[in-house]
Design an enzyme around this catalytic site. Sequence first.
Site, mmCIF file in Angstrom:
data_model
loop_
_atom_site.group_PDB
_atom_site.id
_atom_site.type_symbol
_atom_site.label_atom_id
_atom_site.label_comp_id
_atom_site.label_asym_id
_atom_site.label_seq_id
_atom_site.Cartn_x
_atom_site.Cartn_y
_atom_site.Cartn_z
ATOM 1 N N GLY A 190 0.834 -1.205 0.000
ATOM 2 C CA GLY A 190 0.000 0.000 0.000
ATOM 3 C C GLY A 190 0.865 1.249 0.000
ATOM 4 N N GLY A 192 -0.070 4.317 0.239
ATOM 5 C CA GLY A 192 -0.868 5.453 0.710
ATOM 6 C C GLY A 192 -0.061 6.248 1.725
ATOM 7 N N ILE A 194 0.306 6.059 5.082
ATOM 8 C CA ILE A 194 1.121 5.345 6.076
ATOM 9 C C ILE A 194 2.320 4.691 5.392
ATOM 10 C CG2 ILE A 194 1.190 3.411 7.723
ATOM 11 C CD1 ILE A 194 -1.671 4.038 8.452
ATOM 12 N N SER A 279 -0.273 -1.529 4.932
ATOM 13 C CA SER A 279 -0.997 -0.251 5.135
ATOM 14 C C SER A 279 -1.923 -0.044 3.961
ATOM 15 C CB SER A 279 0.016 0.894 5.265
ATOM 16 O OG SER A 279 1.010 0.806 4.243
ATOM 17 N N GLY A 281 -5.282 0.860 4.237
ATOM 18 C CA GLY A 281 -6.475 1.550 4.686
ATOM 19 C C GLY A 281 -6.923 1.088 6.059
ATOM 20 N N ARG A 282 -7.948 1.732 6.575
ATOM 21 C CA ARG A 282 -8.414 1.442 7.935
ATOM 22 C C ARG A 282 -9.924 1.205 7.927
ATOM 23 N NH1 ARG A 282 -4.829 2.334 11.845
ATOM 24 N NH2 ARG A 282 -6.356 2.962 13.401
ATOM 25 N N ASP A 322 -13.212 8.878 12.734
ATOM 26 C CA ASP A 322 -12.949 7.751 11.825
ATOM 27 C C ASP A 322 -14.085 6.731 11.787
ATOM 28 O OD1 ASP A 322 -10.471 8.863 11.404
ATOM 29 O OD2 ASP A 322 -9.318 7.087 11.968
ATOM 30 N N HIS A 454 9.761 38.444 3.415
ATOM 31 C CA HIS A 454 10.907 38.017 2.591
ATOM 32 C C HIS A 454 12.133 37.844 3.481
ATOM 33 C CE1 HIS A 454 13.616 37.612 -0.767
ATOM 34 N NE2 HIS A 454 14.431 38.457 -0.154
#
Length: 475
Positions: A190, A192, A194, A279, A281-282, A322, A454
């Site tokens: 994965g 992604g 993570i 990793s 997804g969750r 989540d 700046h």
Amino acid sequence: MSNQFDVIIIGGGPGGYIAAIRAAQLGKKVACIDEWKNAKGGAAPGGTCTNVGCIPSKALLQSSEHYEHAAHHFADHGITVGDLKMDVSKMIARKDNVVKQNNDGILYLFKKNKVSFFHGRGSFVKAVEGGYEIAVAGEKAETLVGKHIIVATGSNARALPGTPFDEKQILSNDGALAIGDVPKKLGVIGSGVIGLEMGSVWRRLGAEVTVLEAMPTFLAAVDEQVAKEAQKVFTKQGLNLQLGVKIGEIKAAKKGVTVAYTDAKGAEQKLECDKLIISIGRVPNTIGLNTEAVGLQLDERGAIVVNDDCQTNLPNVWAVGDVVRGPMLAHKAEEEGVAVAERIAGQHGHVNFNTIPWVIYTSPEIAWVGKTEQALKAEGRAYKAGSFPFLANGRARALGDTTGFVKFLADAATDEILGVHIIGPMASELISEAVVAMEFKASAEDIARICHAHPSLSEATKEAALAVDKRTLNF
Ligand code: FAD
Ligand code: NAI
């Protein structure tokens, strides 16, 4: 009665603990229940984010970045380092200490705001007159009654079917944040957020890292131009990114892990590695919540079903973070927690999903807010684009970090900012200006006309806004 509360929050991650504090600020009698245990079995509120997510990953990213600078970049500044060594156990101990400071900080905030904290697992018992009965299974069993319940039970790492995490060789984020020695070969499934963050940590410390990704395109959700630049830079850094693969059998033995996979050309391949991070997804977490007892509705992914206001199918039961739809981000969870606490108090809390920033804390960092160019094209929306490279920014040259660019997308007719995409140094900090601008419905010209200090990296933001009108000053 002492066990009666206006609001009971189940889960003390960023969604839950922030909701608890906000509800208490608004005069409510609040309880927060969280079951996370530290190594000694004590309370460790803060959820995934504090214990095995945002905070520890950023601590390791920082340590490994220092190491990489010392090994490869200090020499450019005339600094010679002798016998450079990495004490991984010290790095992990420092990370644990950073986590503890955050756990303790939350316990302090609960006291300060008079939130009653219960350490243990919370579950629904039944609906009662004027609310819900909630059981707490901790060191002692308790029963609480709450008029309003906010569920903020977070998410867990998704495992590949047939390959459970053992956290020794097959690692979720938990194990990936606690590797005791730099593995010679690290596999990651994965590519992604993570995969890239953790892959970067261990690559910087000397691991040979191979990332196996199912999608044929790298970082498909990210603006294409940024994703292409990221792929080029990460590959140059030494991450071996294999896209479009199909994972086959995964075998763990004493000596290491073997991953069989089919590559993008259809050839059978084998990856041998010492440790494997998965990793991919969750998944929303409602384990042990006893949702059935009250008929709390879940969707097919196991997420609690909520409307735009985070109301569930049950009166006075809310859910945030989540465990509900939407991006799995700590700041999204927090915003929902605040909004729900305010609604309970009769106010009009609101979360603007169009202006939630995303950050990937690699080096260079990647950050964005709003629409990507490919999304605007798909919508058929007329837009103008302007970008500015850090190569032409004086501060970036002084820092010695000129990778990447800032890119603005604005409406062709009104010049309203529709999206801002950054890959480069401190992108995580720079993106805030774009979020503020979009919240105020600013035009690209608004940013172009604002005085920026700046030399600063933020001048690249101003220049990218100028580029929308094809009038950069320094490029
Ligand atoms: P959580 O943080 O998961 O908290 C839920 C809490 O509820 C936990 O403490 C859990 O123990 C507790 N709980 C669950 N069920 C019960 C129960 N029945 N009774 C009592 N307690 C219960 N997001 C970012 O925005 N930025 C980042 O940099 C970032 N980095 C990340 C890095 C990693 C490695 C990971 C895995 C995630 C990362 N995230 C990041 C995502 C972020 O951690 C989550 O989006 C966030 O933690 C969600 O918050 P939450 O409150 O919904 O749930
Ligand atoms: P992710 O959704 O970011 O990435 C998962 C990747 O795995 C995707 O590219 C996907 O195509 C791939 N994948 C899925 N199934 C696969 C398979 N069978 N074989 C090969 N590849 C496969 O999920 P990740 O990295 O696990 O992170 C979970 C969530 O945690 C993120 O979506 C994010 O919400 C949160 N997070 C946020 C961070 C941040 O804000 N900086 C840092 C880390 C995590």
